[in-house]
Design a protein around this motif. Structure first.
Motif, PDB file in Angstrom:
ATOM      1  N   ILE A 100       0.855  -1.188   0.000  1.00  0.00           N
ATOM      2  CA  ILE A 100       0.000   0.000   0.000  1.00  0.00           C
ATOM      3  C   ILE A 100       0.888   1.234   0.000  1.00  0.00           C
ATOM      4  O   ILE A 100       1.812   1.362   0.822  1.00  0.00           O
ATOM      5  N   GLN A 147       2.968   3.244 -10.801  1.00  0.00           N
ATOM      6  CA  GLN A 147       2.213   2.034 -10.451  1.00  0.00           C
ATOM      7  C   GLN A 147       2.298   0.959 -11.529  1.00  0.00           C
ATOM      8  O   GLN A 147       2.149  -0.238 -11.232  1.00  0.00           O
ATOM      9  N   TYR A 198       1.496  -2.327  -6.200  1.00  0.00           N
ATOM     10  CA  TYR A 198       0.941  -1.756  -4.979  1.00  0.00           C
ATOM     11  C   TYR A 198      -0.394  -1.091  -5.299  1.00  0.00           C
ATOM     12  O   TYR A 198      -0.686  -0.779  -6.456  1.00  0.00           O
ATOM     13  N   ALA A 199      -1.168  -0.890  -4.271  1.00  0.00           N
ATOM     14  CA  ALA A 199      -2.407  -0.121  -4.398  1.00  0.00           C
ATOM     15  C   ALA A 199      -2.183   1.256  -3.779  1.00  0.00           C
ATOM     16  O   ALA A 199      -1.364   1.416  -2.863  1.00  0.00           O
ATOM     17  N   ASP A 208      -6.680   4.416  -5.731  1.00  0.00           N
ATOM     18  CA  ASP A 208      -7.627   3.294  -5.783  1.00  0.00           C
ATOM     19  C   ASP A 208      -8.723   3.436  -4.732  1.00  0.00           C
ATOM     20  O   ASP A 208      -9.832   2.952  -4.925  1.00  0.00           O
ATOM     21  N   TYR A 210      -7.388  -0.742   3.485  1.00  0.00           N
ATOM     22  CA  TYR A 210      -6.264  -1.443   2.854  1.00  0.00           C
ATOM     23  C   TYR A 210      -6.655  -2.878   2.481  1.00  0.00           C
ATOM     24  O   TYR A 210      -6.313  -3.367   1.411  1.00  0.00           O
ATOM     25  N   LEU A 231      -8.236  -3.748  -0.730  1.00  0.00           N
ATOM     26  CA  LEU A 231      -7.333  -3.798  -1.881  1.00  0.00           C
ATOM     27  C   LEU A 231      -6.389  -4.984  -1.825  1.00  0.00           C
ATOM     28  O   LEU A 231      -5.937  -5.471  -2.864  1.00  0.00           O
ATOM     29  N   TYR A 232      -6.072  -5.435  -0.607  1.00  0.00           N
ATOM     30  CA  TYR A 232      -5.248  -6.621  -0.393  1.00  0.00           C
ATOM     31  C   TYR A 232      -5.948  -7.525   0.600  1.00  0.00           C
ATOM     32  O   TYR A 232      -5.551  -7.624   1.765  1.00  0.00           O
TER      33      TYR A 232
END
Length: 355
Positions: free
Chosen positions: A86, A102, A107-108, A128, A348, A351-352
């Protein structure tokens, strides 16, 4: 999870966005994540080190284009070394630079909108996920074109911050009573001129009252000149920036935030914890910081007359003053920094999800 925060600086200068970023970095590391920060440096470097947060120093030299180019080169090197999951950008420019890189790194990007009133805040929409520090800020960013599905509301919170000791650790500052206090940057947006005008209106009726202005900024000399032109200049005190304003909160009777624009107002939660009666303007995220007006008196912005009337109502009625002091201390659990950290980690995890 490997988390990288990017912020302009980490100086102990009273900047809300810096305080929020430092709080997140420290407590995310405490929760067991691997956390780093990129900034131009400042007094909080030592605190970050204490929590095991690595700091990457960014030097800002040359013109704007050269600074951007140098930042891109530095970020490429840091991203390659740290391999973040992140990247959390706290400044719009950093969202743009992170988006450019990116394509190379996995990564986000998460951005937090700290100053929604700035035109460049729209660039946070390149992330994002976009975190708004109040419902008002979230709604504003959606109106400005950021997709609603990207926006997440996480109300600001600063209580129990790793940056501060307990309020009980600070001896109260000796102030003239009744003491009216503001803690704010000395700039037009904070409504300092309105507060000085309001105090000028009520001062003859309350000869024992004093006004304390804690903070510094580009318009301080202008406000000092304004105060000197009043007949009560000896009762208006410019205290400058105070790294630990808790000493003032502990002695103040009324805390005022007269902002014309205010995404949230972290100082309000600190004043509430100290038990100050609060008067603040009904703009942006301020009502949310005051439980929609239950924890303080809301007045229209840019209206020194209404501000003076609210102060008069409190000063002339000790029971009313005490009532608002008691109200300000209720429902504070929601404003602890741990809650902010937990809600941010949930963003977070969107996104992950496997991390």
């Amino acid at each position: 999870m490997k988390i990288l925060h990017i912020v302009g600086h980490i100086r102990e200068a009273g900047n809300g966005f810096v305080n929020a970023a430092v709080d997140l970095a420290c407590l995310q590391a405490k929760y067991g994540h691997e956390v780093s920060v990129i900034s131009s440096g400042g007094e909080y470097e030592e605190l970050l080190e204490t929590y095991g947060v690595k700091h990457f120093l960014r030097k800002e030299k040359g013109g704007k284009l050269l600074r951007h180019f140098n930042a891109l080169k530095l970020y490429w090197h840091i991203f390659n070394q740290f391999q973040p999951d992140i990247v959390h950008a706290h400044i719009p420019r950093e969202v743009i630079l992170s988006r450019i890189l990116q394509f190379k790194f996995q990564y986000a990007i998460v951005s937090t909108v700290h100053n929604e009133f700035q035109w460049r805040a729209i660039f946070t929409g390149l992330a994002d996920r976009v975190i708004a520090v109040s419902q008002a800020v979230g709604q504003s960013m959606i109106r400005r074109g950021i997709p609603a599905e990207k926006v997440r509301i996480i109300l600001n919170g600063t209580l129990d911050s790793p940056r501060k000791r307990s309020i009980e650790d600070y001896p109260p500052k000796k102030l003239h009573q009744p003491a009216i206090l503001t803690v704010a940057g000395m700039q037009q947006r904070k409504g300092i001129a309105d507060l000085i005008d309001a105090f000028k209106i009520i001062a003859p009726k309350f000869p024992q009252a004093h006004l304390y202005l804690v903070g510094d900024g580009p318009d301080r000399l202008q406000f000092e000149h304004q105060a000197q032109q009043t007949a009560v200049s000896d009762r208006i005190h410019f205290e400058g920036f105070q790294p630990q304003p808790e000493q003032y909160y502990a002695s103040a009777d009324i805390f005022v935030l007269a902002s014309h624009q205010e995404p949230f107002g972290l100082v309000l939660t600190e004043a509430r914890k100290a038990g100050c009666a609060i008067v603040a303007t009904d703009v942006d995220g301020i009502p949310e910081a005051l439980d929609r007006g239950q924890a303080g008196v809301l007045v229209p912005p840019k209206n020194s007359g209404a501000l003076a009337e609210a102060l008069k109502q409190l000063l002339q009625d000790p029971e009313r003053l005490n009532l608002y002091k008691q109200r300000s201390k209720k429902n504070l659990e929601w404003f602890k920094v741990d809650r902010v950290v937990e809600e941010t980690l949930k963003v977070y995890h969107e996104l992950y999800p496997s991390s």
